[in-house]
Design a protein around this motif. Structure first.
Motif, PDB file in Angstrom:
ATOM      1  N   ILE A   1       0.856  -1.192   0.000  1.00 41.05           N
ATOM      2  CA  ILE A   1       0.000   0.000   0.000  1.00 41.05           C
ATOM      3  C   ILE A   1       0.890   1.240   0.000  1.00 41.05           C
ATOM      4  CG2 ILE A   1      -1.778   1.279   1.230  1.00 41.05           C
ATOM      5  CD1 ILE A   1      -2.632  -1.358   2.496  1.00 41.05           C
ATOM      6  N   PRO A   2       0.663   2.189  -0.884  1.00 41.52           N
ATOM      7  CA  PRO A   2       1.481   3.409  -0.928  1.00 41.52           C
ATOM      8  C   PRO A   2       1.558   4.101   0.430  1.00 41.52           C
ATOM      9  CG  PRO A   2       0.064   3.302  -2.846  1.00 41.52           C
ATOM     10  CD  PRO A   2      -0.369   2.179  -1.931  1.00 41.52           C
ATOM     11  N   ASP A   3       2.742   4.657   0.715  1.00 42.47           N
ATOM     12  CA  ASP A   3       2.977   5.295   2.008  1.00 42.47           C
ATOM     13  C   ASP A   3       1.959   6.386   2.313  1.00 42.47           C
ATOM     14  OD1 ASP A   3       5.133   3.650   1.982  1.00 42.47           O
ATOM     15  OD2 ASP A   3       6.659   5.229   1.964  1.00 42.47           O
ATOM     16  N   PHE A   4       1.605   7.195   1.304  1.00 47.02           N
ATOM     17  CA  PHE A   4       0.719   8.316   1.573  1.00 47.02           C
ATOM     18  C   PHE A   4      -0.684   7.846   1.956  1.00 47.02           C
ATOM     19  CE2 PHE A   4      -0.342   7.566  -2.841  1.00 47.02           C
ATOM     20  CZ  PHE A   4      -1.666   7.944  -2.966  1.00 47.02           C
ATOM     21  N   ILE A   5      -1.072   6.659   1.486  1.00 41.79           N
ATOM     22  CA  ILE A   5      -2.378   6.123   1.853  1.00 41.79           C
ATOM     23  C   ILE A   5      -2.375   5.699   3.317  1.00 41.79           C
ATOM     24  CG2 ILE A   5      -3.995   4.225   1.485  1.00 41.79           C
ATOM     25  CD1 ILE A   5      -3.409   4.348  -1.451  1.00 41.79           C
ATOM     26  N   ILE A   6      -1.319   5.005   3.725  1.00 42.74           N
ATOM     27  CA  ILE A   6      -1.212   4.589   5.130  1.00 42.74           C
ATOM     28  C   ILE A   6      -1.202   5.809   6.043  1.00 42.74           C
ATOM     29  CG2 ILE A   6       0.323   3.516   6.827  1.00 42.74           C
ATOM     30  CD1 ILE A   6       1.105   1.483   4.751  1.00 42.74           C
ATOM     31  N   LYS A   7      -0.501   6.851   5.625  1.00 39.86           N
ATOM     32  CA  LYS A   7      -0.446   8.078   6.426  1.00 39.86           C
ATOM     33  C   LYS A   7      -1.832   8.707   6.544  1.00 39.86           C
ATOM     34  CE  LYS A   7       1.505  12.731   6.365  1.00 39.86           C
ATOM     35  NZ  LYS A   7       2.284  13.699   5.584  1.00 39.86           N
ATOM     36  N   LYS A   8      -2.572   8.765   5.431  1.00 42.95           N
ATOM     37  CA  LYS A   8      -3.900   9.353   5.460  1.00 42.95           C
ATOM     38  C   LYS A   8      -4.855   8.529   6.316  1.00 42.95           C
ATOM     39  CE  LYS A   8      -3.441  13.015   2.884  1.00 42.95           C
ATOM     40  NZ  LYS A   8      -3.618  14.377   3.468  1.00 42.95           N
ATOM     41  N   LEU A   9      -4.716   7.206   6.261  1.00 38.75           N
ATOM     42  CA  LEU A   9      -5.550   6.345   7.097  1.00 38.75           C
ATOM     43  C   LEU A   9      -5.284   6.608   8.575  1.00 38.75           C
ATOM     44  CD1 LEU A   9      -5.372   2.964   5.142  1.00 38.75           C
ATOM     45  CD2 LEU A   9      -7.412   4.377   5.482  1.00 38.75           C
ATOM     46  N   ALA A  10      -3.998   6.777   8.921  1.00 40.20           N
ATOM     47  CA  ALA A  10      -3.641   7.057  10.309  1.00 40.20           C
ATOM     48  C   ALA A  10      -4.205   8.395  10.756  1.00 40.20           C
ATOM     49  CB  ALA A  10      -2.120   7.041  10.470  1.00 40.20           C
ATOM     50  N   GLN A  11      -4.115   9.398   9.891  1.00 39.56           N
ATOM     51  CA  GLN A  11      -4.660  10.706  10.232  1.00 39.56           C
ATOM     52  C   GLN A  11      -6.176  10.639  10.403  1.00 39.56           C
ATOM     53  OE1 GLN A  11      -3.308  13.403   7.143  1.00 39.56           O
ATOM     54  NE2 GLN A  11      -1.486  13.941   8.303  1.00 39.56           N
ATOM     55  N   LYS A  12      -6.821   9.891   9.535  1.00 44.95           N
ATOM     56  CA  LYS A  12      -8.270   9.760   9.632  1.00 44.95           C
ATOM     57  C   LYS A  12      -8.669   9.096  10.942  1.00 44.95           C
ATOM     58  CE  LYS A  12     -12.322   7.937   7.214  1.00 44.95           C
ATOM     59  NZ  LYS A  12     -13.019   9.239   7.174  1.00 44.95           N
ATOM     60  N   ALA A  13      -7.898   8.082  11.352  1.00 46.68           N
ATOM     61  CA  ALA A  13      -8.200   7.382  12.603  1.00 46.68           C
ATOM     62  C   ALA A  13      -8.110   8.339  13.786  1.00 46.68           C
ATOM     63  CB  ALA A  13      -7.258   6.205  12.790  1.00 46.68           C
ATOM     64  N   ILE A  14      -7.062   9.176  13.820  1.00 47.22           N
ATOM     65  CA  ILE A  14      -6.909  10.130  14.912  1.00 47.22           C
ATOM     66  C   ILE A  14      -8.046  11.142  14.885  1.00 47.22           C
ATOM     67  CG2 ILE A  14      -5.451  12.005  15.798  1.00 47.22           C
ATOM     68  CD1 ILE A  14      -3.040  10.322  14.821  1.00 47.22           C
ATOM     69  N   GLY A  15      -8.436  11.559  13.692  1.00 45.43           N
ATOM     70  CA  GLY A  15      -9.571  12.476  13.580  1.00 45.43           C
ATOM     71  C   GLY A  15     -10.843  11.877  14.145  1.00 45.43           C
ATOM     72  N   LYS A  16     -11.055  10.586  13.900  1.00 44.30           N
ATOM     73  CA  LYS A  16     -12.247   9.908  14.417  1.00 44.30           C
ATOM     74  C   LYS A  16     -12.207   9.819  15.936  1.00 44.30           C
ATOM     75  CE  LYS A  16     -13.741   6.200  12.394  1.00 44.30           C
ATOM     76  NZ  LYS A  16     -13.753   4.851  11.749  1.00 44.30           N
ATOM     77  N   PHE A  17     -11.021   9.541  16.496  1.00 41.84           N
ATOM     78  CA  PHE A  17     -10.910   9.471  17.955  1.00 41.84           C
ATOM     79  C   PHE A  17     -11.224  10.831  18.581  1.00 41.84           C
ATOM     80  CE2 PHE A  17      -8.107   5.629  17.416  1.00 41.84           C
ATOM     81  CZ  PHE A  17      -8.922   4.759  18.128  1.00 41.84           C
TER      82      PHE A  17
END
Length: 384
Positions: free
Chosen positions: A353-369
């Motif tokens: 999975i491209p690095d930028f996708i993993i980064k965006k997923l991580a950011q989205k998770a923190i936003g949800k928390f």
């Protein structure tokens, strides 16, 4: 004075085709490693029953353990920075690991949970030569001051750290952060690093309640409290927003940075830090991230959120002349070898999975928390 307001936007959501996950799953081998390495005698003694999370040691009295330093942590404290230990450590996956038994149990979504599990469901097995080398390095390091008994009593009797260290390493983590600060960031108090998560962790666990804030303030200095209450907010800005990119975009103007306004995680109360406190907090964040860097094969794990943030933070602090703690770091010394690394679903996903996708997923998770607790991730940088 001028300011820059940044609102927390919802990062792009990327959907990984189910067929990709299924295909990768067929190649999954629990706990396998490459390179034909075998655990040393010392490593065999490290085996624990981790099938239900990373089981922790409890004191006979039921009180919190004061924490222990492992080989990697001792090495970092002794030399004042991280090391890529490729060739002297085997990173082994833990079969049957239960993510729900850790502080990451609240992470949702198949892909985020799989990737998170690949990071925490591991055991490190060190070569005997590495153990001898690190023990020799660490032996002259003086013992740090004892924790204040009043603070430990508060943590034991009035707070709930049981959930927070359910992965078996949280008190070890707190000890490392505190001790590293003692030896490598001696110009400030190490106490904020012992208590950096007491007002909230990234996955919405809160060891203390809002109505205990006054009690905490009585036991620490005003300066210490400033950094204790700000730490969870800074961590979410660093990992969950474009905070670091914005700062880097104005790298030639950082001498004009006069402070930051943001919101406290535990209750969304507005926070304000002046310029000096801002840079002190950035140094605290850097040394905290040392404990989350991969033990080996750095160059194959640049997609790791903490690795990426650590590199950016170190660059910002170094280039601005604001690196106050000793953290010697050279990415070019890293390795990309797969030897000694586990092959898991999560590690394979991270490889394709491209690095930028993993980064965006991580950011989205923190936003949800943050959204779940009505915490506003917006921030304001104050400039001259």
């Amino acid at each position: 004075m001028s300011s820059l307001m940044v609102s927390a936007s919802d990062p792009i959501t990327y959907i990984i085709p189910a067929a990709l996950i299924t295909t990768i799953g067929l190649a999954y081998t629990t706990g396998s490693t490459s390179g034909g390495q075998k655990p040393s005698n010392h490593a065999r003694k490290q085996l624990k029953n981790k099938k239900k999370g990373l089981s922790h040691k409890e004191e006979p009295s039921g009180r919190l353990s004061l924490g222990e330093l492992d080989v990697r942590r001792k090495c970092q404290i002794a030399i004042g920075g991280p090391t890529d230990h490729s060739g002297e450590v085997i990173v082994s996956a833990v079969p049957g690991f239960d993510l729900n038994s850790t502080i990451f149990g609240s992470v949702t979504g198949v892909l985020p949970r799989t990737v998170q599990k690949s990071k925490v469901a591991i055991e490190l097995f060190w070569s005997d030569s590495a153990v001898r080398r690190v023990e020799k390095l660490f032996s002259p390091v003086p013992s740090p001051p004892s924790y204040k008994s009043q603070i430990l009593d508060f943590m034991n009797d009035e707070c709930d750290f049981a959930i927070e260290h359910a992965d078996g390493s949280f008190m070890d983590h707190l000890k490392f952060c505190h001790d590293y600060s003692v030896h490598n960031y001696s110009t400030v108090s190490p106490l904020p690093m012992l208590l950096h998560s007491i007002m909230g962790v990234g996955t919405n666990f809160f060891p203390m309640k809002v109505d205990q804030i006054g009690r905490l303030k009585e036991m620490v200095s005003p300066q210490e409290f400033t950094h204790i209450e700000a730490f969870p907010s800074f961590l979410r800005l660093v990992l969950g927003t474009d905070f670091l990119e914005v700062i880097k975009s104005r790298k030639n103007e950082l001498h004009k940075l006069k402070g930051l306004n943001c919101n406290r995680v535990i209750d969304n109360t507005p926070l304000s830090l002046n310029g000096e406190d801002f840079w002190t907090q950035m140094n605290y964040q850097l040394l905290h991230m040392l404990d989350f860097l991969p033990a080996a094969s750095w160059l194959s794990q640049l997609d790791d959120g903490f690795m990426w943030a650590f590199i950016q933070l170190h660059e910002i602090l170094s280039d601005s002349g604001r690196l106050a703690c000793k953290v010697d770091f050279d990415l070019s010394s890293g390795e990309s070898t797969p030897d000694g690394m586990p092959l898991t679903v999560g590690s394979i996903l991270r490889g394709v999975i491209p690095d930028f996708i993993i980064k965006k997923l991580a950011q989205k998770a923190i936003g949800k928390f943050s959204k779940a607790i009505k915490h506003d991730l917006a921030y304001e940088l104050i400039w001259e």
